[in-house]
Scaffold this motif. Structure first.
Motif, PDB file in Angstrom:
ATOM      1  N   SER A   1       0.824  -1.208   0.000  1.00 31.54           N
ATOM      2  CA  SER A   1       0.000   0.000   0.000  1.00 31.54           C
ATOM      3  C   SER A   1       0.860   1.262   0.000  1.00 31.54           C
ATOM      4  O   SER A   1       1.850   1.350   0.736  1.00 31.54           O
ATOM      5  CB  SER A   1      -0.924   0.009   1.214  1.00 31.54           C
ATOM      6  N   ILE A   2       0.450   2.240  -0.805  1.00 28.57           N
ATOM      7  CA  ILE A   2       1.167   3.526  -0.799  1.00 28.57           C
ATOM      8  C   ILE A   2       0.779   4.361   0.413  1.00 28.57           C
ATOM      9  O   ILE A   2       1.428   5.354   0.732  1.00 28.57           O
ATOM     10  CB  ILE A   2       0.896   4.332  -2.092  1.00 28.57           C
ATOM     11  N   ASN A   3      -0.294   3.960   1.109  1.00 25.35           N
ATOM     12  CA  ASN A   3      -0.773   4.748   2.249  1.00 25.35           C
ATOM     13  C   ASN A   3      -0.119   4.365   3.569  1.00 25.35           C
ATOM     14  O   ASN A   3      -0.202   5.110   4.540  1.00 25.35           O
ATOM     15  CB  ASN A   3      -2.292   4.589   2.389  1.00 25.35           C
ATOM     16  N   ALA A   4       0.534   3.201   3.617  1.00 27.09           N
ATOM     17  CA  ALA A   4       1.104   2.712   4.870  1.00 27.09           C
ATOM     18  C   ALA A   4       2.545   3.188   5.018  1.00 27.09           C
ATOM     19  O   ALA A   4       3.393   2.896   4.183  1.00 27.09           O
ATOM     20  CB  ALA A   4       1.052   1.188   4.901  1.00 27.09           C
ATOM     21  N   GLY A   5       2.810   3.931   6.091  1.00 28.71           N
ATOM     22  CA  GLY A   5       4.179   4.336   6.381  1.00 28.71           C
ATOM     23  C   GLY A   5       4.641   5.544   5.588  1.00 28.71           C
ATOM     24  O   GLY A   5       3.976   6.009   4.671  1.00 28.71           O
TER      25      GLY A   5
END
Length: 302
Positions: free
Chosen positions: A70-74
């Protein structure tokens, strides 16, 4: 139909699986772990040493590739960017190998993509006819991902790249963190507020993917966004209106950059994207306007 999904446990993948099963289709979910399926859902192990998913699949009508970190995690540090990029390339390579090994090939590969391929702009409107590519990490990842997935054409399959906008849904995706400040009476303009946010309801994402599987006119990039994008300030005002909360507490761009680092571009920059191919081919959006989408997600039991 018999449909193979890579990334079937994610936000979009779960919704897709439920939809296809409800429609009476057989779904094979590619999984790193061995799992027991139920009803029309079967799990097949892949991306593990010794795994031979092609033998378990045998034949399929369509492949859907949603796999990737996911590009949203971290935060987008060097290591996380490498994981985002490599996970997509590795998964797509393996899907191409599986398809090549099948005796009966699928007619279509639906490959996830993103509107982040387009350069951020306040005054440019992007359709699939626009070939401009942004000069940043996300755009290069998307461009390379689409280029690799195009290779499925050598197996006689149609390749469709669903360029997702910001997907809105209940309990997951981008919307919950965007709504939270308003629930706390602290919502307001983010950055300049003039940046575009091209969004789409999760139900329309599912319907658009199903539409792309059966519509042979669709191939290559397909912008998967609602027909009425909003500037970020108007997006926030609509959330406030639907929830009966104030839109008053501004968040400067510098604060977002300090909090999110390079990933702040997802919030502070945007693209005005229109779903020309879907509209030209007669796709009917269930939630074409932001207010209708937000009322369904935030006020109804969905």
């Amino acid at each position: 139909m018999k449909i193979v999904i890579a990334g079937g446990s994610g936000f979009i993948g779960q919704k897709l699986t439920n939809f296809f099963v409800d429609e009476g289709h057989d779904v094979i979910i590619l999984s790193r772990k061995e799992k027991k399926g139920t009803g029309n859902i079967r799990y097949v192990q892949w991306l593990q040493e010794g795994a031979t998913p092609e033998l378990a699949i045998n034949t399929a009508d369509a492949f859907i590739n949603l796999a990737g970190v996911s590009i949203n995690a971290g935060r987008w540090n060097v290591e996380h960017q490498r994981q985002i990029y490599d996970s997509r390339m590795t998964a797509t390579d393996e899907l191409l190998r599986i398809i090549s090994a099948l005796q009966t090939k699928p007619s279509v590969l639906i490959n996830a993509s993103a509107i982040g391929i387009y350069p951020a702009a306040e005054n440019t409107v992007y359709t699939e006819d626009n070939t401009a590519i942004a000069n940043d990490f996300l755009a290069q990842t998307v461009a390379d991902w689409e280029k690799k997935a195009t290779l499925v054409a050598s197996e006689g399959a149609r390749a469709v790249f669903m360029r997702f906008g910001v997907v809105l849904g209940k309990g997951d995706g981008a919307l919950p963190p965007m709504v939270l400040p308003y629930k706390l009476f602290a919502g307001g303009k983010v950055g300049s507020g003039r940046q575009w946010l091209s969004w789409i309801h999760i139900d329309d994402v599912v319907q658009a993917i199903a539409f792309a599987i059966t519509n042979e006119n669709l191939q290559g990039p397909v912008n998967t966004t609602a027909p009425f994008p909003q500037r970020m300030d108007d997006f926030g005002k609509t959330i406030g209106s639907v929830l009966h909360r104030p839109h008053w507490f501004p968040v400067p761009g510098l604060v977002m950059k300090l909090a999110l680092g390079k990933k702040s571009t997802l919030v502070l920059e945007g693209q005005h994207v229109l779903p020309k191919k879907l509209l030209d081919n007669g796709f009917d959006f269930k939630f074409p306007t932001l207010e209708s989408a937000l009322r369904h997600i935030l006020l109804e039991d969905v």
